[in-house]
Design an enzyme around this catalytic site. Structure first.
Site, mmCIF file in Angstrom:
data_model
loop_
_atom_site.group_PDB
_atom_site.id
_atom_site.type_symbol
_atom_site.label_atom_id
_atom_site.label_comp_id
_atom_site.label_asym_id
_atom_site.label_seq_id
_atom_site.Cartn_x
_atom_site.Cartn_y
_atom_site.Cartn_z
ATOM 1 N N LYS A 11 -13.028 59.718 -1.250
ATOM 2 C CA LYS A 11 -12.664 58.697 -2.236
ATOM 3 C C LYS A 11 -11.961 59.321 -3.449
ATOM 4 O O LYS A 11 -11.977 60.538 -3.636
ATOM 5 C CB LYS A 11 -13.927 57.935 -2.642
ATOM 6 C CG LYS A 11 -14.537 57.107 -1.492
ATOM 7 C CD LYS A 11 -15.723 56.275 -1.970
ATOM 8 C CE LYS A 11 -16.286 55.405 -0.856
ATOM 9 N NZ LYS A 11 -17.395 54.533 -1.347
ATOM 10 N N TYR A 51 -12.609 46.404 2.541
ATOM 11 C CA TYR A 51 -13.967 46.063 2.103
ATOM 12 C C TYR A 51 -14.221 44.551 2.143
ATOM 13 O O TYR A 51 -15.099 44.059 1.426
ATOM 14 C CB TYR A 51 -14.212 46.598 0.696
ATOM 15 C CG TYR A 51 -14.498 48.083 0.653
ATOM 16 C CD1 TYR A 51 -15.635 48.616 1.270
ATOM 17 C CD2 TYR A 51 -13.653 48.969 -0.018
ATOM 18 C CE1 TYR A 51 -15.921 49.975 1.230
ATOM 19 C CE2 TYR A 51 -13.930 50.334 -0.068
ATOM 20 C CZ TYR A 51 -15.066 50.822 0.559
ATOM 21 O OH TYR A 51 -15.348 52.167 0.511
ATOM 22 N N ASN A 114 -18.865 57.130 -5.243
ATOM 23 C CA ASN A 114 -19.838 57.960 -4.529
ATOM 24 C C ASN A 114 -19.180 58.902 -3.514
ATOM 25 O O ASN A 114 -19.788 59.275 -2.514
ATOM 26 C CB ASN A 114 -20.922 57.080 -3.896
ATOM 27 C CG ASN A 114 -20.368 56.084 -2.902
ATOM 28 O OD1 ASN A 114 -19.155 56.021 -2.692
ATOM 29 N ND2 ASN A 114 -21.234 55.307 -2.284
ATOM 30 N N HIS A 117 -16.847 57.810 2.114
ATOM 31 C CA HIS A 117 -17.204 56.658 2.948
ATOM 32 C C HIS A 117 -17.385 57.144 4.376
ATOM 33 O O HIS A 117 -16.664 58.041 4.822
ATOM 34 C CB HIS A 117 -16.076 55.604 2.936
ATOM 35 C CG HIS A 117 -16.218 54.593 4.039
ATOM 36 N ND1 HIS A 117 -17.013 53.477 3.918
ATOM 37 C CD2 HIS A 117 -15.717 54.570 5.314
ATOM 38 C CE1 HIS A 117 -16.981 52.794 5.060
ATOM 39 N NE2 HIS A 117 -16.200 53.435 5.918
ATOM 40 N N GLU A 128 -12.421 50.377 11.692
ATOM 41 C CA GLU A 128 -11.918 51.095 10.518
ATOM 42 C C GLU A 128 -10.844 52.118 10.898
ATOM 43 O O GLU A 128 -9.862 52.288 10.178
ATOM 44 C CB GLU A 128 -13.086 51.770 9.795
ATOM 45 C CG GLU A 128 -14.024 50.753 9.156
ATOM 46 C CD GLU A 128 -15.297 51.344 8.578
ATOM 47 O OE1 GLU A 128 -16.095 50.571 8.026
ATOM 48 O OE2 GLU A 128 -15.502 52.573 8.673
HETATM 49 P P1 IDP Z 1 -21.697 52.661 2.449
HETATM 50 O O1 IDP Z 1 -20.410 53.127 1.795
HETATM 51 O O2 IDP Z 1 -22.801 53.695 2.293
HETATM 52 O O3 IDP Z 1 -21.535 52.190 3.855
HETATM 53 P P2 IDP Z 1 -21.793 49.846 1.598
HETATM 54 O O4 IDP Z 1 -23.043 49.057 1.413
HETATM 55 O O5 IDP Z 1 -20.916 49.512 2.761
HETATM 56 O O6 IDP Z 1 -22.198 51.398 1.598
HETATM 57 O O7 IDP Z 1 -20.944 49.685 0.247
HETATM 58 C C1 IDP Z 1 -19.603 50.085 0.195
HETATM 59 C C2 IDP Z 1 -19.361 50.811 -1.092
HETATM 60 O O8 IDP Z 1 -19.520 49.889 -2.181
HETATM 61 C C3 IDP Z 1 -20.365 51.945 -1.411
HETATM 62 O O9 IDP Z 1 -20.031 53.163 -0.804
HETATM 63 C C4 IDP Z 1 -20.257 52.017 -2.926
HETATM 64 O O10 IDP Z 1 -19.067 52.722 -3.314
HETATM 65 C C5 IDP Z 1 -20.083 50.561 -3.309
HETATM 66 N N1 IDP Z 1 -21.369 49.920 -3.608
HETATM 67 C C6 IDP Z 1 -22.288 49.440 -2.729
HETATM 68 N N2 IDP Z 1 -23.335 48.899 -3.343
HETATM 69 C C7 IDP Z 1 -23.091 49.012 -4.666
HETATM 70 C C8 IDP Z 1 -23.827 48.621 -5.830
HETATM 71 O O11 IDP Z 1 -24.917 48.050 -5.771
HETATM 72 N N3 IDP Z 1 -23.246 48.946 -7.025
HETATM 73 C C9 IDP Z 1 -22.037 49.573 -7.131
HETATM 74 N N4 IDP Z 1 -21.315 49.934 -6.042
HETATM 75 C C10 IDP Z 1 -21.845 49.670 -4.829
#
Ligand code: IDP
Length: 141
Positions: A11, A51, A114, A117, A128
């Site tokens: 990212k 997304y 974070n 992905h 994807e």
């Molecule tokens: P993942 O990336 O671990 O599969 P997902 O639930 O698919 O997690 O969420 C996609 C992305 O959205 C996450 O990697 C993160 O960057 C962001 N995200 C998910 N939940 C939150 C939240 O509660 N607060 C802020 N960002 C979030």
């Protein structure tokens, strides 16, 4: 155990901190083959499409803004049990919960930023991968 493919994104925050090579080393050290790779800067439309399942979530707009804030690197990783093993290597979605030694523990800056992905299932990986790569951009070996 099955040979699987999974889809990975480095990212914008991890690209900005010059961690592409370090993260690729971690993929290779973990036994994944990188069988497709490219750098791109997502448009809002591309990020929203990727997304789409999260479009009703409160963090969606921040997520799209972050994912379009700078270049990303996308890749296809191949290996035994790749989907789950890659999720383990990444660590928890919320980096506050990511175990020491995981990519998110080492490179995340926030819940949204974070660092990486990874697909959560073989079916989502296929979708994807197809979102970002044409068949002739994938080079199994
Ligand atoms: P993942 O990336 O671990 O599969 P997902 O639930 O698919 O997690 O969420 C996609 C992305 O959205 C996450 O990697 C993160 O960057 C962001 N995200 C998910 N939940 C939150 C939240 O509660 N607060 C802020 N960002 C979030």
């Amino acid at each position: 155990m099955a040979i699987e493919r999974t889809f990975s994104i480095i990212k914008p925050n991890a690209v900005a901190k010059n961690a592409i090579g370090a993260i690729y080393s971690r993929f290779e050290a973990a036994g994944f083959k990188i069988i497709a790779a490219k750098m791109l800067h997502l448009s809002r439309e591309q990020a929203e499409g990727f997304y789409a399942e999260h479009k009703e979530r409160p963090f969606f707009n921040d997520l799209v803004t972050f994912m379009t804030s700078g270049p990303i690197v996308v890749q296809v990783l191949e290996g035994e049990n790749a989907v789950l093993r890659h999720r383990d290597l990444m660590g928890a979605t919320n980096p506050a919960n990511a175990l020491a030694g995981t990519l998110r523990a080492d490179y995340a800056d926030s819940f949204t930023a974070n660092a990486v992905h990874g697909s959560d299932a073989v079916e989502s990986a296929a979708r994807e991968i197809a979102y970002f790569f044409a068949d002739d951009e994938i080079c199994p070996r």
